[in-house]
Design an enzyme around this catalytic site. Sequence first.
Site, PDB file in Angstrom:
ATOM      1  CG  ASN A   9      27.008  24.755  68.774  1.00 34.16           C
ATOM      2  OD1 ASN A   9      27.531  23.809  68.798  1.00 34.16           O
ATOM      3  ND2 ASN A   9      26.642  25.294  67.640  1.00 34.16           N
ATOM      4  NE  ARG A  10      25.016  21.785  64.917  1.00 39.65           N
ATOM      5  CZ  ARG A  10      25.211  21.665  63.218  1.00 39.65           C
ATOM      6  NH1 ARG A  10      24.046  22.158  62.810  1.00 39.65           N
ATOM      7  NH2 ARG A  10      26.230  21.553  62.666  1.00 39.65           N
ATOM      8  N   GLY A  11      22.612  19.389  69.220  1.00 41.81           N
ATOM      9  CA  GLY A  11      22.986  17.736  69.040  1.00 41.81           C
ATOM     10  C   GLY A  11      23.266  16.910  70.285  1.00 41.81           C
ATOM     11  NE  ARG A  32      33.216  25.670  62.618  1.00 41.27           N
ATOM     12  CZ  ARG A  32      33.403  24.597  61.501  1.00 41.27           C
ATOM     13  NH1 ARG A  32      34.462  23.840  61.409  1.00 41.27           N
ATOM     14  NH2 ARG A  32      32.159  24.127  60.932  1.00 41.27           N
ATOM     15  CG  ASP A  58      38.283  26.849  64.168  1.00 46.77           C
ATOM     16  OD1 ASP A  58      38.383  25.405  64.483  1.00 46.77           O
ATOM     17  OD2 ASP A  58      38.469  27.318  63.195  1.00 46.77           O
ATOM     18  N   GLY A  87      32.706  17.865  66.027  1.00 50.27           N
ATOM     19  CA  GLY A  87      33.148  16.871  64.789  1.00 50.27           C
ATOM     20  C   GLY A  87      32.280  17.563  63.488  1.00 50.27           C
ATOM     21  CE1 TYR A 150      31.895  12.063  62.318  1.00 48.67           C
ATOM     22  CE2 TYR A 150      31.049   9.619  62.229  1.00 48.67           C
ATOM     23  CZ  TYR A 150      31.188  10.821  62.630  1.00 48.67           C
ATOM     24  OH  TYR A 150      30.289  11.052  63.822  1.00 48.67           O
ATOM     25  CE  LYS A 154      33.440  11.498  65.554  1.00 49.24           C
ATOM     26  NZ  LYS A 154      33.251  12.250  66.865  1.00 49.24           N
TER      27      LYS A 154
END
Length: 243
Positions: A9-11, A32, A58, A87, A150, A154
Amino acid sequence: MSIIVTGGNRGIGNAIATELAKAGHDVAITYRSGEPPLHSYRPGQERPESRFLAVQCDVTDTEQIDATFKQVEAELGPVTAVVSNAGITRDGLLARMGEDDFTAVLDTNLVASYRVAKRALRSMMRAKTGRMVFISSAVAMRGEAGQANYAASKAGLVGLARSIAREYGSRGITANVVAPGLTATDMAAALPEERIKAMVDQIPLGRLGQPEEIARAVRFLIDEGSYVTGAVIPVDGGAGMGH
């Protein structure tokens, strides 16, 4: 090809979905909360050209992932490619990091990717072809103070992808990792200006990456990377080279 992009939905996720939709693929994103992007459509609506389906999900919930796949398959057909991008971050020095902050990041960033990959295998094995792309980070290779959770999540994606590559290569299924560096997204914008400057100073190309640059690497793996599997492709301006 029917493709699911989690966290689209973004980025970076949104840029990936947009790139793949423009390339002619049937794309669905998960989000989400909140509203889906303006250039998307919802289940049951007529599909506009170069738009992608938006499904609320989710990724920490196995039942919601299964329901999402069923919905996408009903709308777009069997899923033969997935991009695990969803993430979160909960930064803090390890000595003060709560266990909930550590496990929440691993559940969203790593365990959710296992859930998505396992569910995707159903249609991929039937089709005897498939593309899995996991969005990792340069932090996975070099570490970062305040991001032990994080970085661990990853880095785990590399082991996950390479194991899938060995297990299912004979079925025509590839699994690869794209590792972005510091990228111009809302997540980066939330960082203090002095921290961004310090991080940019460590990047040989001397600038932030753009989401579209990561998206093009993903499209290559899906459209042209039929003989690439188990690879980690850095798109980080040189920040993680040598790792």
